[in-house]
Design an enzyme around this catalytic site. Structure first.
Site, short mmCIF file in Angstrom:
data_model
loop_
_atom_site.label_atom_id
_atom_site.label_comp_id
_atom_site.label_asym_id
_atom_site.label_seq_id
_atom_site.Cartn_x
_atom_site.Cartn_y
_atom_site.Cartn_z
N ASN A 106 47.55 33.44 34.31
CA ASN A 106 46.93 34.18 33.21
C ASN A 106 47.74 34.12 31.92
O ASN A 106 47.20 34.31 30.84
CB ASN A 106 46.68 35.64 33.61
CG ASN A 106 47.87 36.28 34.30
OD1 ASN A 106 48.36 35.77 35.31
ND2 ASN A 106 48.35 37.37 33.76
N SER B 42 37.07 38.28 39.07
CA SER B 42 36.84 39.54 38.36
C SER B 42 35.81 39.32 37.27
O SER B 42 35.88 38.33 36.53
CB SER B 42 38.15 40.02 37.75
OG SER B 42 37.90 41.13 36.91
N CYS C 251 48.33 43.61 31.50
CA CYS C 251 48.70 44.56 32.55
C CYS C 251 50.18 44.89 32.51
O CYS C 251 50.62 45.80 33.21
CB CYS C 251 48.33 44.00 33.91
SG CYS C 251 46.61 43.58 34.01
N HIS D 173 35.17 40.97 34.43
CA HIS D 173 35.45 41.17 33.00
C HIS D 173 36.23 40.02 32.37
O HIS D 173 36.47 40.01 31.17
CB HIS D 173 36.11 42.53 32.75
CG HIS D 173 37.56 42.64 33.08
ND1 HIS D 173 38.54 42.53 32.12
CD2 HIS D 173 38.19 42.89 34.24
CE1 HIS D 173 39.73 42.71 32.69
NE2 HIS D 173 39.54 42.93 33.98
C1 LIG Z 1 42.85 40.17 35.15
C2 LIG Z 1 43.45 39.58 36.36
C3 LIG Z 1 43.45 40.26 37.59
C4 LIG Z 1 42.96 41.68 37.72
O1 LIG Z 1 41.57 41.82 37.61
P1 LIG Z 1 41.00 43.30 37.35
O2 LIG Z 1 39.52 43.15 37.49
O3 LIG Z 1 41.42 43.67 35.95
O4 LIG Z 1 41.58 44.19 38.38
C5 LIG Z 1 43.99 39.63 38.68
N1 LIG Z 1 44.50 38.40 38.60
C6 LIG Z 1 44.52 37.71 37.46
C7 LIG Z 1 45.08 36.33 37.43
C8 LIG Z 1 44.00 38.27 36.30
O5 LIG Z 1 44.05 37.59 35.15
#
Ligand SMILES: *Cc1c(COP(=O)(O)O)cnc(C)c1O
Length: 398
Positions: free
Chosen positions: A153, A201, A327, A203
């Site tokens: 990410n 996910s 995060c 979003h």
């Molecule tokens: C955003 C993200 C998550 C977490 O997803 P949420 O829906 O926000 O809990 C997990 N892993 C990666 C690589 C992410 O980018």
């Protein structure tokens, strides 16, 4: 002062809900608010929409719809996969993962350590890549699961998941991949990848926050993480979040139709951004530049600059970017991902993550590049370590 226009370059943190996704969701907040588990048709009639969304998500990853369960988020999907692997193999108490995972994996592993689970975090090299032989050697007879993200990410670096899947199969060990950042950006095929579990996910894919899926291969035993009613064929309790499920399904359809645009339009914009920055800002470096990367992500370091200060200057003109994972914002520790790649704490703190989407334009990219150039120059002019002369930076003796 709030700038009128938002220049959004933080799509790895979250994405805009697509208008088509919102439209698809609206009826399920208003007329069609029944419970899909009810006996009467006002409720049970809703189940077909959940089934439709499940088929679309399954198609996005080439799975069978019965292999897909809805969860509350990517984090829950990640936790559930590791939890299940440990629960269904009580004799196996070792989890193998990497130093560059998202906190949804890393912090869950740390909490498992307190319960006596052993963990191994594989290191990465300067380009953010793993040594596959080292991965193979780290698999133990008591390894319950290997969990490795599809794409990082922060840097966008893509791991060779199919090759890793083959190694895990050879050793008979379960394999999970967190593919949250890959969905919609690169093609995903669970059969070709050979994974037992895969997390997504919504979003990060132009659908709302608060919903995810977990793919569970049909041959793989599963023990639920959220225990309650009989929803999701007894694999995840809790009444289905119908509007979000429907929206996520619509987002999967859109992602399938836009994947080529992501590979061409978004990649071109990202490359334009990267070359402009490297050409106009001395002492700048792209992290993971030699590795396969997502088409939308740039992680770039500007020597002698605090990226936090840079973000504040960019914010004044309406530009959204980040220093690393959203995060971990608020913790003053430099990015664990960049540290794992061997950057010094100062280098890591001088790094910015810029993540694009199909909504960005060339005009926006050039606006960002110009403001970055000016802001870096301004901050360097105050920095005791950097002495700025027009177009050139000299390192002060230290
Ligand atoms: C955003 C993200 C998550 C977490 O997803 P949420 O829906 O926000 O809990 C997990 N892993 C990666 C690589 C992410 O980018």
């Amino acid at each position: 002062m709030t700038p009128s226009k938002v220049y959004y370059f933080d799509n790895n943190a979250t994405t805009r809900v697509a208008p088509e996704v919102l439209q698809a969701m609206l009826p399920f907040f208003t007329e069609q608010w029944g419970n899909p588990s009810s006996a009467y048709s006002f409720g049970s009639g809703i189940a077909q929409y959940v089934a439709y969304a499940r088929r679309k998500l399954a198609a996005l990853i080439n799975a069978d719809p019965r292999e897909v369960i809805f969860t509350s988020c990517g984090t829950e999907s990640d936790n559930a996969a590791i939890y299940s692997a440990l629960q269904t193999q009580p004799g196996k108490r070792h989890v193998l993962t990497t130093t560059v995972e998202h906190s949804a994996i890393l912090n869950y592993c740390r909490s498992l350590e307190k319960q006596g689970v052993e963990t191994t975090y594989l290191p990465v090299d300067a380009q953010g890549l793993l040594d596959l032989e080292q991965l193979e050697r780290a698999i133990r007879p008591d390894t319950a699961v290997v969990s490795i993200m599809f794409a990082n990410n922060e840097t966008g670096v893509i791991f060779p998941i199919a090759e890793m899947g083959a190694i895990c199969r050879k050793h008979g060990v379960l394999f999970h991949t967190d593919a949250v950042q890959a969905a919609g950006k690169v093609p995903l095929d669970v059969r070709a990848l050979g994974v037992n579990f895969l997390s997504l996910s919504a979003h990060k894919l132009n659908a709302p926050k608060g919903i995810g899926i977990l793919f569970i291969d049909k041959q793989t035993k599963f023990q639920p993480f959220v225990v309650g009613g009989h929803q999701e064929r007894n694999r995840r309790g809790g009444t289905e979040n119908v509007p979000y499920v429907v929206g996520f399904g619509r987002a999967a359809e859109l992602a399938m139709s836009r994947i080529d645009e992501e590979q061409t339009h978004v990649r071109e914009l990202r490359d334009l951004l990267e070359t402009t920055l490297l050409q106009t800002i001395p002492d700048s470096r792209v992290n993971g530049v030699q590795s396969p990367r997502l088409p939308n992500t740039v992680s770039i370091s500007f020597d002698f600059v605090e990226a936090e200060a840079l973000l504040m200057l960019l914010d004044q003109v309406g530009i959204c970017a980040s220093t690393g994972s959203a995060c971990t914002t608020g913790s003053l520790d430099p990015s664990h991902v960049l540290a794992a790649m061997g950057l010094t704490p100062a280098q890591a703190r001088s790094s910015l993550r810029l993540s694009l989407s199909v909504d960005n334009t060339e005009e926006e990219v050039l606006f960002l590049a110009e403001h970055l150039r000016q802001s870096v120059q301004r901050l360097r002019s105050f920095s005791p370590l950097a002495k700025t002369t027009p177009g050139k930076v000299a390192i002060a003796a230290h």
